[in-house]
Design a protein around this motif. Structure first.
Motif, PDB file in Angstrom:
ATOM      1  N   ASN A   8      35.257  39.797  -7.690  1.00 18.79           N
ATOM      2  CA  ASN A   8      35.339  39.567  -9.145  1.00 18.79           C
ATOM      3  C   ASN A   8      34.048  39.958  -9.838  1.00 18.79           C
ATOM      4  N   GLU A  10      31.724  41.983  -8.916  1.00 20.18           N
ATOM      5  CA  GLU A  10      31.550  43.445  -8.907  1.00 20.18           C
ATOM      6  C   GLU A  10      32.401  44.077 -10.007  1.00 20.18           C
ATOM      7  N   ARG A  11      33.658  43.608 -10.101  1.00 26.15           N
ATOM      8  CA  ARG A  11      34.564  44.161 -11.114  1.00 26.15           C
ATOM      9  C   ARG A  11      34.041  43.868 -12.519  1.00 26.15           C
ATOM     10  N   GLU A  15      32.710  46.208 -15.659  1.00 27.28           N
ATOM     11  CA  GLU A  15      33.507  46.324 -16.895  1.00 27.28           C
ATOM     12  C   GLU A  15      32.806  45.761 -18.129  1.00 27.28           C
ATOM     13  N   LYS A 191      43.306  46.091  -9.617  1.00 28.66           N
ATOM     14  CA  LYS A 191      42.531  44.916 -10.053  1.00 28.66           C
ATOM     15  C   LYS A 191      43.050  43.610  -9.454  1.00 28.66           C
TER      16      LYS A 191
END
Ligand SMILES: C[S@@+](CC[C@H](N)C(=O)[O-])C[C@H]1O[C@@H](n2cnc3c(N)ncnc32)[C@H](O)[C@@H]1O
Length: 265
Positions: A8, A10-11, A15, A191
């Motif tokens: 999470n 990293e995502r 973003e 995702k």
């Protein structure tokens, strides 16, 4: 192997810089803000300026910056450095950041005495001229948008939130609903790693909130978000309406009858 939290982070770190330019992010937050105003009595009776608010998974602060002008203070917590950096850049861009009534800290919140949470609350309190408060700082309202589906244990987070509230304080948490198998398509396949559940289930979350000891528990559909989903499992790419729930409860000033009877059973 990376943990769900690392995946999470990293995502969301990746973003964060472009988060606010996604129109669907903005639309869903604006709808959540309207739902909170409609369901939290202080926004209807003119007393919202007395509220100290905690936001879980504040991200870049889309919801925080909508709420802040209407409340006394807002502390956001988030586990992603990138999201916190984006939030802080927006605070720094205010005309007088030293007077801002909102702040964000990187915290995986597990207990109300958390040092970073308490530090941020104390800093905001001192900005408005308060001193000599006995820790912990507790909250009148806890909000959260699109975050519950990332949190591993719902009973644990609701128990933490309960302890973070003042007597009489409320939760008003919004997230998309797990209304059936199609709910999984809310996230594109790439995702889905790191998502703990594909939306929240009305009955399940209602039972958890009630079991935590909250009063005035209600979990209701409040809006839907229409968004594009990719082609998958023989279904073409299409637009789909995703229902959202608001999770409401109050930490009563008085112990509940049902809790009292449990103690004496
Ligand atoms: C889908 S984003 C929503 C962000 C923001 N609420 C919004 O609507 O724009 C989910 C956010 O929750 C954060 N998050 C994930 N797990 C978390 C946890 N256990 N505690 C706090 N924040 C968390 C992520 O870093 C991310 O910023």
């Amino acid at each position: 192997m990376s943990s769900a939290l690392e995946i999470n982070n990293e995502r969301f770190n990746a973003e964060a810089a472009k988060w606010d330019s996604n129109k669907k992010h903005v639309e869903s937050v604006e709808k959540a803000f309207e739902a909170i105003k409609q369901h939290v009595p202080a926004f209807g009776d003119g007393s919202s300026k007395n509220l100290d608010v905690l936001e879980i998974g504040c991200g870049t602060g889309l919801l925080s910056f909508l709420l802040a002008p209407h409340v006394r203070s807002l502390v956001g917590v988030d586990t992603s450095d990138g999201m916190i950096d984006a939030f802080n850049s927006k605070v720094a861009a205010l005309s007088d950041p030293s007077k801002a009534n909102l702040a964000a800290v990187k915290v995986l919140l597990e207990e109300p005495n958390d040092v970073a949470l308490q530090g941020a609350s104390a800093a905001l309190a001192s900005r408005r001229g308060e001193s000599g408060h006995n820790a912990p700082y507790n909250f009148d309202l806890i909000v959260s948008h699109l975050t519950l589906h990332h949190i591993p244990s719902l009973p644990d987070i609701f128990s933490t939130l309960f302890k973070c509230l003042k007597a009489g304080g409320r939760i008003a948490l919004t997230d998309y609903e797990d209304y059936g198998p199609e709910a999984i398509t809310f996230h594109a396949e790439a995702k889905r790693n790191g998502v703990q559940r594909h939306g929240i289930k009305k009955d399940e979350v209602e039972m958890i909130i009630d079991g935590t000891g909250f009063n005035e528990v209600r979990v209701e559909r409040v809006f839907s978000l229409r968004k594009e989903v990719a082609a998958e499992n023989g279904q073409p790419a299409q637009e789909r309406d995703f229902p959202f729930l608001i999770c409401l409860g109050q930490r009563s000033a008085r112990r509940r009858e049902s809790d009292a009877s449990k103690v004496f059973q």
